[in-house]
Structures are given as structure tokens and as C-alpha cells.
Design an enzyme around this catalytic site. Structure first.
Site, PDB file in Angstrom:
ATOM      1  N   GLY A  47      16.467  16.596  27.017  1.00  0.00           N
ATOM      2  CA  GLY A  47      15.245  17.371  27.194  1.00  0.00           C
ATOM      3  C   GLY A  47      14.491  16.984  28.458  1.00  0.00           C
ATOM      4  CD  GLN A  62       9.738  17.253  18.564  1.00  0.00           C
ATOM      5  OE1 GLN A  62      10.006  17.425  17.376  1.00  0.00           O
ATOM      6  NE2 GLN A  62       9.980  16.110  19.176  1.00  0.00           N
ATOM      7  CB  SER A 111      16.632  17.385  23.561  1.00  0.00           C
ATOM      8  OG  SER A 111      17.222  16.120  23.483  1.00  0.00           O
ATOM      9  CG  HIS A 132      17.891  13.150  20.654  1.00  0.00           C
ATOM     10  ND1 HIS A 132      16.856  12.425  20.114  1.00  0.00           N
ATOM     11  CD2 HIS A 132      17.497  13.509  21.890  1.00  0.00           C
ATOM     12  CE1 HIS A 132      15.879  12.346  21.015  1.00  0.00           C
ATOM     13  NE2 HIS A 132      16.244  12.989  22.097  1.00  0.00           N
ATOM     14  CB  THR A 159      32.676  14.400  34.904  1.00  0.00           C
ATOM     15  OG1 THR A 159      33.254  14.232  36.202  1.00  0.00           O
ATOM     16  CG2 THR A 159      33.748  14.799  33.910  1.00  0.00           C
ATOM     17  CB  CYS A 218      -0.812  -1.265  19.542  1.00  0.00           C
ATOM     18  SG  CYS A 218      -2.076  -2.480  19.829  1.00  0.00           S
TER      19      CYS A 218
HETATM   20  C1  LIG Z   1       8.573  17.938  23.345  1.00  0.00           C
HETATM   21  C2  LIG Z   1       9.591  17.023  23.947  1.00  0.00           C
HETATM   22  N1  LIG Z   1       9.996  17.204  25.214  1.00  0.00           N
HETATM   23  C3  LIG Z   1      10.921  16.433  25.790  1.00  0.00           C
HETATM   24  C4  LIG Z   1      11.505  15.392  25.111  1.00  0.00           C
HETATM   25  C5  LIG Z   1      12.523  14.548  25.809  1.00  0.00           C
HETATM   26  O1  LIG Z   1      13.808  14.811  25.322  1.00  0.00           O
HETATM   27  P1  LIG Z   1      14.991  13.771  25.589  1.00  0.00           P
HETATM   28  O2  LIG Z   1      14.696  12.596  24.725  1.00  0.00           O
HETATM   29  O3  LIG Z   1      16.225  14.491  25.152  1.00  0.00           O
HETATM   30  O4  LIG Z   1      14.993  13.459  27.026  1.00  0.00           O
HETATM   31  C6  LIG Z   1      11.112  15.144  23.783  1.00  0.00           C
HETATM   32  C7  LIG Z   1      11.665  14.048  22.991  1.00  0.00           C
HETATM   33  O5  LIG Z   1      11.504  12.891  23.179  1.00  0.00           O
HETATM   34  C8  LIG Z   1      10.130  15.979  23.191  1.00  0.00           C
HETATM   35  O6  LIG Z   1       9.718  15.784  21.942  1.00  0.00           O
END
Ligand SMILES: Cc1ncc(COP(=O)(O)O)c(C=O)c1O
Lengths: 145, 396
Positions: free
Chosen positions: B70, B179, B199, B201, B237, B324
């Protein structure tokens, strides 16, 4: 792991938590805005800290630092308590992450503030420059390293 | 018992995704740029993945660019639009105050390079108004970038409305849908977006892989120079196993959106109602226009990191926007953007559930948070002052 076992122990089972009614000295340092406030109460008898309690608003290392600092000054003389350094607190905790070292500084300052309050209440003279103003957010006296 | 309640941070990779990925490590391991059979097998797989992802968001295969995640997709979309804009003397960008740092820090960088950036306010419910975006657009605006759903408070933004007005005004529109992808229906045409980041994950795919949708005809400049992969827009790649995994993950997640939403919303609301009962607390973000799995709440008189660690000791893995945990002096910019004072923002908790979360887990989270909050308040000098009336409650 973020924290040492010692830190986790003092954080999850903090020693000397609470307040002391009619405390001989109360020290409060920190600022809610920054996310840390420590308040330390001491009971003094013939120059010896016979009891100490604390309350802390803050992260795990702030709570652990207060707990450790209170243990380190309990039963000690006022003069010894004033010698407590943040470094000694960090060592006793087996280290703190670099960005958390300010929590140990807060603990040192909270102890000093409690002693200062004791001095003030009892009309004992002291060297002002040895104490902080308690505004830890904008403190320039201590470095974070 | 260990309960994972931090699905906005990352998700567990689905078993089907892992299974799909495996052959691409030791069987179909060719380089898609190679002309031999093994290379071409990989190239075909790559194309299938691209088509699959494109069809899931209403795009064409050639409009999908694979990235390392992302952050890279956000960086590329913004930098590319800025470079193209600068050529036409358009050096103004519109975004919002509560974007992810992948967007905000990229915009900061452009500011240092002489661009002008307008960060529009969001309201106290964590929603940006389309009309405020419209007002911020100027003659020299080269890009509007607004996130689809916020990563901390889960609020869903009026993307279709913003897309339509950008279209009308002829301004490029990018959305960070990291998200949202796999959790909400995405159709790039219906949303009128020119660029969209996602993204893997965050939707049960592997880490370190994502994609950027860039509409045909919109200029896209590379961030990474080198070989001619991704039609010259992203050298390197291709990460074939991860890309294959991402395509299946998005397919699986998208096919389950309805089912998951129906399952998650009642659980989320149960959590919200349970946690709200804790006195002097406040739910952050709109209760309706929010991701099905997101709960974000502040508790007055305590600090978030200690709350998290004690919950972890009880087996609950969640997150917080306290200073924190962010490693700085300030609490989360998202919580500040919706008008929370520092004092309260330090005491925030984010619980993000998934379809694997159970009702028993929800009950246990409600009970445990209540216990930990009570304990921390008991040792907090701030709480002491609040209940003794020496300090005024912010959260009634
Ligand atoms: C709204 C948003 N944008 C961007 C990212 C970044 O994605 P990535 O961890 O795949 O670089 C995240 C996650 O951390 C996200 O929640």
C-alpha cells in the site's frame, strides 16, 4: 519483546501503589497532554522515608519506573533519595527502550518533587536549582539519551 | 487463550492463499521476462492474476500495476500525479488531515519541493465532506487524494461523491483503499476514481505486495527505475508467489463481503455497546459509516499503551493511538483530527475483528477491557483528580 522481564514485572505487579493520607511530602510531575503524570507520596520520620506510595498515568515503562523508584527510596534517608538518578532506575529495570528513557527521568523528578514538598512544608532550606519545575513536556534539563 | 483483534494492522493469510502460492516457489519459479517455457508459465500466471484483480474492481488488466504494498502504491500515485501536474504548472494537491502516513509524508515531501498542499478537515465523526473537498479545489489543483476508509477509526468516506465532483472539475482523483479492499465493494467506474491503492496483507493475503489501479489514459510515472516490468512503470522482477496469493485473497475476500459484513456488524455493535458502558468513554468515528470490523474507543484517565500491554497479558492483541505507541510525544493525528484533546486521545483503544472472531471472544474482550480500565484508573492520579472534582471530565 519491547520490555525486559523486570519492567513487565514492575508494570504488571507494581509495588507501593496508592496514596498516603497526611503524607509528609507529595510530588507530582508530568503533563496529561504528553501522556505521563507521576505522583509520589512520602512519609518521613527522623529524616528516613518510612513509607512511599505512587499513582501514575502513563505507559508501561512509566508505571514500572515509578514502582522501581519507590522501592529504591523506601527506608532510605532523604539525602539518599535525592541522589536517586534516572540512570539507576533504568539499570534496576534491566534497561528501557531508548524512546522510553524519559519515563525514568519522570520517576527521578517525582521523587525530588516529593522531597521538595517535604522541605517546603517543614521550612527546610535547599538549593532551588537542584529541582525541576515539573513541566516535563518542555524539559530541557535532561537529555533523552 | 489468545485473541487476535488487530486486523487493521494485518490479517492472517488464508489457507487457500498459502496453498495457491506454494507452487510458485519451487515449480513455476521462472522469471516472467524469460522467453523459455518456465519463464512464460510464470508470465501467464502473472497475467491471470492481473486479470482476476482487474475484474474484481471493475478495471481492465492493463490498468493494474503490482507494487510492494500500500505504501508504495500511495507514493507512486501521488508522486506521479505531482510530476505530471508540475509540467502543466499545477502544483496544488488536496487531501485530508487524517490520511495514512504513506500519503501524508509523501505530501510533506512535495511541500518541501514547492507544492502547495491543502489538508481538508474531517468532521467530529471522522467523515470528510465532499463539499469541503470541492471548496479546496483550485485552478492549479493537480490531484485530490482521499482515503476510502480510515485505518484507525474505520470511517468510510463519500468516495463516489468526491470522485464525481473531481471528474466534473477535471481533477485527478486517487483513493487509498488499503483498508477497504476485500472488505467493501469496490468498483472503480462507479466510484469515478483515477487511481486506487490496495495492499494484500489487509485482506488475508501475504505482506509486502499490493497494487495500484491507474485508469487508462492517466499518466503514470515510475517510482522505481530499472527493467521494463509492469509496462515500464515499476521495475523489478515480479514477486510472483505473493501476487498469485494476493489475487486469490482478493477473490476470496470479495466473494465473502456480504457474508462477512452480516456476521461482523452485529459483533462489532455488541462490542461497541459493551465497551460504551464503561463510564467516561467515547466511541471514535461514525457508528454507521464504518468498517464492519472496526471499534475505536477512548477511556478518560488512562493511557493507551499500558491498556494494550495489560490486555496482551490477558491474551488480547489490540492497538492504540497513544503517543507512547506511536513513538512520538503526540497521540495519533487521526484522533486529533476528529477534535479529541490530547488528554483523551492518549487513552484510545482500537479493536479490529475478523470473520474468525467468535461471540465468546467478544464477551471476553468486553469483560477484560472493563477490568483493565478499572485497574488503571485505580492507579491513575488523573482519574483521582477527575473523581475528586479537581479536574473536569471531558468525556461525560
Ligand atoms: C490506510 C492505509 N494506507 C496505507 C497502508 C500501508 O500499506 P502497506 O503496509 O502495505 O505498505 C496501510 C497499512 O498499514 C493503511 O492502513
Amino acid at each position: 519483546m519491547l520490555y525486559s522481564e523486570k519492567v513487565m514485572d514492575h508494570f504488571t505487579n507494581p509495588r507501593n501503589v496508592g496514596e498516603i493520607e497526611n503524607a509528609d511530602g507529595i510530588g507530582e510531575v508530568g503533563n496529561v497532554k504528553c501522556g505521563d503524570i507521576m505522583k509520589i507520596y512520602i512519609k518521613v520520620d527522623k529524616g528516613i522515608i518510612t513509607d512511599v506510595k505512587f499513582k501514575t498515568f502513563g505507559c508501561g515503562s512509566a508505571i514500572a519506573s515509578s514502582s522501581m523508584a519507590t522501592e529504591m527510596i523506601k527506608g532510605k534517608s532523604i539525602e539518599d533519595a535525592l541522589e536517586l538518578t534516572n540512570k539507576a532506575v533504568v539499570e534496576a529495570l534491566d534497561g528501557l527502550p531508548a524512546h522510553k528513557v524519559h519515563c525514568s527521568v519522570l520517576a527521578e523528578e517525582a521523587v525530588k518533587a516529593a522531597v521538595k514538598d517535604y522541605y517546603d512544608k517543614n521550612g527546610i532550606e535547599y538549593d532551588e536549582t537542584k529541582f525541576c519545575d515539573g513541566d516535563c513536556c518542555h524539559c530541557s534539563k535532561h537529555s533523552e539519551e | 487463550m489468545r485473541i487476535y483483534a488487530d486486523n487493521a494492522a494485518t490479517t492472517k493469510v488464508s489457507p487457500k492463499v498459502i496453498e495457491v502460492m506454494l507452487p510458485y516457489f519451487d515449480k513455476v519459479y521462472g522469471n516472467p521476462s524469460s522467453l523459455h517455457t518456465r519463464g512464460q508459465e510464470a508470465a501467464e500466471a502473472l497475467y491471470e492474476a492481473r486479470e482476476k484483480i482487474a475484474s474484481l474492481i471493475g478495471a481492465e488488466a492493463r490498468e493494474i500495476y503490482f507494487t510492494s504494498g500500500g505504501s508504495e502504491a500511495d507514493n507512486q500515485a501521488i508522486m506521479s500525479a505531482a510530476r505530471a501536474g508540475a509540467k502543466k504548472d499545477k502544483k496544488h494537491i488536496v487531501s485530508t488531515k487524517f490520511e495514512h502516513h504513506a500519503v501524508l509524508h509523501t505530501l510533506k515531501r512535495l511541500e518541501r519541493e514547492g507544492f502547495e498542499v491543502t489538508l481538508v478537515d474531517v468532521n467530529e465523526n471522522g467523515i470528510v465532506k465532499a463539499e469541503d473537498i470541492e471548496k479546496a479545489i483550485k485552478e492549479d489543483t493537480c490531484l485530490v487524494t482521499v482515503m476510502f476508509a480510515n485505518n484507525e477509526i474505520g470511517t468510510i468516506q463519500p468516495i463516489a461523491e468526491i470522485g464525481a465532483l473531481c471528474h466534473e472539475k477535471g481533477v485527478l482523483f486517487h483513493t487509498d483503499a488499503v483498508q477497504a479492499a476485500g472488505h467493501l465493494d469496490l468498483d472503480v467506474k462507479a466510484l469515478s476514481v483515477d487511481m486506487l491503492s490496495a495492499s494484500a496483507h489487509k485482506f488475508h493475503g501475504p505482506k509486502g505486495v499490493g497494487f495500484l489501479y491507474c485508469k487508462r489514459g492517466v499518466v503514470l510515472k515510475p517510482l522505481i527505475e530499472g527493467g521494463a516490468q509492469e509496462r515500464g512503470k515499476r521495475a523489478g522482477t515480479e514477486n510472483i508467489p505473493s501476487i498469485m496469493g494476493m489475487a486469490v485473497a482478493l477473490e476470496e475476500a470479495t466473494s465473502k463481503i456480504k457474508e462477512n459484513t452480516e456476521k461482523l456488524i452485529p459483533m462489532r455493535d455488541k462490542l461497541i455497546h459493551g465497551l460504551e458502558k464503561i463510564p467516561h468513554s467515547r466511541i471514535n468515528g461514525d457508528k454507521e459509516k464504518r468498517l464492519p470490523g472496526n471499534v475505536n474507543i477512548c477511556f478518560e484517565g488512562i493511557e493507551g499503551e499500558s491498556l494494550l500491554l495489560l490486555l496482551d497479558a490477558k491474551g488480547i492483541e489490540a492497538s492504540s493511538g497513544s503517543a507512547c505507541t506511536s513513538g512520538s510525544l503526540d497521540p495519533s493525528h487521526v484522533l486529533l483530527s476528529i477534535g479529541l484533546p490530547h488528554d483523551v486521545a492518549h487513552g484510545s483503544l482500537r479493536v479490529t475483528i475478523s470473520e474468525e472472531t467468535t461471540d465468546e471472544e467478544i464477551d471476553y474482550i468486553i469483560k477484560s477491557v472493563g477490568e483493565v480500565v478499572e485497574y488503571l484508573r485505580g492507579i491513575s492520579p488523573v482519574w483521582e483528580e477527575l473523581i475528586k472534582g479537581k479536574r473536569e471530565f471531558i468525556l461525560k
